[in-house]
Design a protein around this motif. Structure first.
Motif, PDB file in Angstrom:
ATOM      1  N   THR A 144       1.607   9.359  -5.851  1.00  0.00           N
ATOM      2  CA  THR A 144       2.016  10.731  -5.539  1.00  0.00           C
ATOM      3  C   THR A 144       3.088  11.191  -6.516  1.00  0.00           C
ATOM      4  O   THR A 144       3.041  12.319  -7.016  1.00  0.00           O
ATOM      5  CB  THR A 144       2.528  10.823  -4.091  1.00  0.00           C
ATOM      6  OG1 THR A 144       1.480  10.415  -3.209  1.00  0.00           O
ATOM      7  CG2 THR A 144       2.972  12.233  -3.742  1.00  0.00           C
ATOM      8  N   TRP A 145       4.047  10.327  -6.813  1.00  0.00           N
ATOM      9  CA  TRP A 145       5.101  10.657  -7.769  1.00  0.00           C
ATOM     10  C   TRP A 145       4.506  10.977  -9.142  1.00  0.00           C
ATOM     11  O   TRP A 145       4.881  11.960  -9.773  1.00  0.00           O
ATOM     12  CB  TRP A 145       6.086   9.497  -7.854  1.00  0.00           C
ATOM     13  CG  TRP A 145       7.262   9.779  -8.736  1.00  0.00           C
ATOM     14  CD1 TRP A 145       8.381  10.485  -8.425  1.00  0.00           C
ATOM     15  CD2 TRP A 145       7.411   9.370 -10.090  1.00  0.00           C
ATOM     16  NE1 TRP A 145       9.226  10.533  -9.505  1.00  0.00           N
ATOM     17  CE2 TRP A 145       8.655   9.855 -10.545  1.00  0.00           C
ATOM     18  CE3 TRP A 145       6.620   8.635 -10.964  1.00  0.00           C
ATOM     19  CZ2 TRP A 145       9.117   9.637 -11.831  1.00  0.00           C
ATOM     20  CZ3 TRP A 145       7.086   8.415 -12.253  1.00  0.00           C
ATOM     21  CH2 TRP A 145       8.313   8.916 -12.678  1.00  0.00           C
ATOM     22  N   SER A 165       0.818  -1.214   0.000  1.00  0.00           N
ATOM     23  CA  SER A 165       0.000   0.000   0.000  1.00  0.00           C
ATOM     24  C   SER A 165       0.850   1.261   0.000  1.00  0.00           C
ATOM     25  O   SER A 165       0.571   2.206  -0.744  1.00  0.00           O
ATOM     26  CB  SER A 165      -0.943   0.021   1.201  1.00  0.00           C
ATOM     27  OG  SER A 165      -1.813  -1.080   1.175  1.00  0.00           O
ATOM     28  N   VAL A 166       1.882   1.313   0.838  1.00  0.00           N
ATOM     29  CA  VAL A 166       2.735   2.504   0.918  1.00  0.00           C
ATOM     30  C   VAL A 166       3.449   2.705  -0.412  1.00  0.00           C
ATOM     31  O   VAL A 166       3.519   3.826  -0.933  1.00  0.00           O
ATOM     32  CB  VAL A 166       3.731   2.394   2.093  1.00  0.00           C
ATOM     33  CG1 VAL A 166       4.748   3.521   2.053  1.00  0.00           C
ATOM     34  CG2 VAL A 166       2.983   2.386   3.417  1.00  0.00           C
ATOM     35  N   GLN A 167       3.963   1.646  -0.980  1.00  0.00           N
ATOM     36  CA  GLN A 167       4.639   1.729  -2.275  1.00  0.00           C
ATOM     37  C   GLN A 167       3.681   2.251  -3.343  1.00  0.00           C
ATOM     38  O   GLN A 167       4.040   3.133  -4.126  1.00  0.00           O
ATOM     39  CB  GLN A 167       5.174   0.360  -2.671  1.00  0.00           C
ATOM     40  CG  GLN A 167       5.800   0.313  -4.042  1.00  0.00           C
ATOM     41  CD  GLN A 167       6.217  -1.096  -4.425  1.00  0.00           C
ATOM     42  OE1 GLN A 167       6.335  -1.984  -3.603  1.00  0.00           O
ATOM     43  NE2 GLN A 167       6.428  -1.301  -5.714  1.00  0.00           N
ATOM     44  N   ARG A 168       2.458   1.723  -3.363  1.00  0.00           N
ATOM     45  CA  ARG A 168       1.461   2.165  -4.343  1.00  0.00           C
ATOM     46  C   ARG A 168       1.127   3.634  -4.156  1.00  0.00           C
ATOM     47  O   ARG A 168       0.993   4.389  -5.118  1.00  0.00           O
ATOM     48  CB  ARG A 168       0.185   1.319  -4.231  1.00  0.00           C
ATOM     49  CG  ARG A 168       0.287  -0.036  -4.857  1.00  0.00           C
ATOM     50  CD  ARG A 168       0.470   0.139  -6.357  1.00  0.00           C
ATOM     51  NE  ARG A 168       0.210  -1.090  -7.034  1.00  0.00           N
ATOM     52  CZ  ARG A 168      -0.506  -1.188  -8.141  1.00  0.00           C
ATOM     53  NH1 ARG A 168      -1.039  -0.144  -8.694  1.00  0.00           N
ATOM     54  NH2 ARG A 168      -0.672  -2.352  -8.710  1.00  0.00           N
ATOM     55  N   GLN A 169       0.965   4.080  -2.909  1.00  0.00           N
ATOM     56  CA  GLN A 169       0.651   5.483  -2.635  1.00  0.00           C
ATOM     57  C   GLN A 169       1.809   6.384  -3.045  1.00  0.00           C
ATOM     58  O   GLN A 169       1.597   7.448  -3.623  1.00  0.00           O
ATOM     59  CB  GLN A 169       0.319   5.687  -1.157  1.00  0.00           C
ATOM     60  CG  GLN A 169      -0.081   7.105  -0.822  1.00  0.00           C
ATOM     61  CD  GLN A 169      -1.286   7.580  -1.627  1.00  0.00           C
ATOM     62  OE1 GLN A 169      -2.299   6.899  -1.717  1.00  0.00           O
ATOM     63  NE2 GLN A 169      -1.174   8.747  -2.245  1.00  0.00           N
ATOM     64  N   THR A 170       3.024   5.941  -2.776  1.00  0.00           N
ATOM     65  CA  THR A 170       4.209   6.714  -3.162  1.00  0.00           C
ATOM     66  C   THR A 170       4.277   6.856  -4.680  1.00  0.00           C
ATOM     67  O   THR A 170       4.540   7.947  -5.202  1.00  0.00           O
ATOM     68  CB  THR A 170       5.490   6.041  -2.625  1.00  0.00           C
ATOM     69  OG1 THR A 170       5.394   5.964  -1.202  1.00  0.00           O
ATOM     70  CG2 THR A 170       6.736   6.806  -3.021  1.00  0.00           C
ATOM     71  N   GLU A 171       4.022   5.775  -5.402  1.00  0.00           N
ATOM     72  CA  GLU A 171       4.033   5.824  -6.864  1.00  0.00           C
ATOM     73  C   GLU A 171       2.956   6.758  -7.400  1.00  0.00           C
ATOM     74  O   GLU A 171       3.193   7.525  -8.336  1.00  0.00           O
ATOM     75  CB  GLU A 171       3.837   4.427  -7.445  1.00  0.00           C
ATOM     76  CG  GLU A 171       5.020   3.515  -7.221  1.00  0.00           C
ATOM     77  CD  GLU A 171       4.731   2.060  -7.560  1.00  0.00           C
ATOM     78  OE1 GLU A 171       3.573   1.719  -7.932  1.00  0.00           O
ATOM     79  OE2 GLU A 171       5.664   1.245  -7.463  1.00  0.00           O
ATOM     80  N   ASN A 195       2.742  14.374  -9.042  1.00  0.00           N
ATOM     81  CA  ASN A 195       3.719  15.469  -9.027  1.00  0.00           C
ATOM     82  C   ASN A 195       4.388  15.646 -10.392  1.00  0.00           C
ATOM     83  O   ASN A 195       4.605  16.761 -10.844  1.00  0.00           O
ATOM     84  CB  ASN A 195       4.778  15.237  -7.948  1.00  0.00           C
ATOM     85  CG  ASN A 195       4.234  15.413  -6.560  1.00  0.00           C
ATOM     86  OD1 ASN A 195       3.207  16.081  -6.360  1.00  0.00           O
ATOM     87  ND2 ASN A 195       4.886  14.817  -5.588  1.00  0.00           N
TER      88      ASN A 195
END
Length: 128
Positions: free
Chosen positions: A117-118, A109-115, A121
């Motif tokens: 957001t990237w 989940s964190v990896q997916r959210q980071t991707e 941006n």
């Protein structure tokens, strides 16, 4: 005395699920059950698809068909835990024997959210 492999599965830092040919949980280690906000006894006998986002059911079904043909399948799917929280789980499905699939699972989940957001941006930067 418990078999060594059972002890090793219990201390594994990732989820391990054993799924039968009908898509039901046969067994889950503690980490695997925790990914679903459950305990191993409560997932046994339940359908794996019960926890998968409805829109991802067909992707899961296709992955299971491939795994039964002895093709290793790696994918991320959206799950809804027993407590209603949505999570992304990275799955690694493979045929264990003629009657079971083994699924290794971890929370991405964190990896997916980071991707996500990237990507947002990056798009915002391009639009400026």
């Amino acid at each position: 005395m418990r078999p060594l492999h059972k002890d090793l599965l219990e201390i594994a830092p990732f989820g391990v699920w054993l799924i039968d040919s009908t898509g039901l949980f046969v067994d889950a280690n503690a980490a695997g059950a925790a990914l679903l906000a459950s305990d191993p006894r409560s997932v046994a006998g339940r359908a794996l698809q019960r926890y998968v986002y409805v829109e991802d059911h067909e992707r899961l079904s296709e992955a299971q068909r491939q795994a039964w043909r002895s093709v290793r399948v790696q994918m991320d799917l959206r799950f809804v835990r027993a407590d209603g929280v949505q999570v992304w789980l990275g799955l690694d499905l493979m045929r264990a024997d003629g009657q079971h699939l083994v699924v290794y699972a971890n929370d991405v989940s964190v990896q997916r959210q980071t991707e996500a957001t990237w990507r947002e941006n990056e798009q915002r930067f391009r639009d400026e």
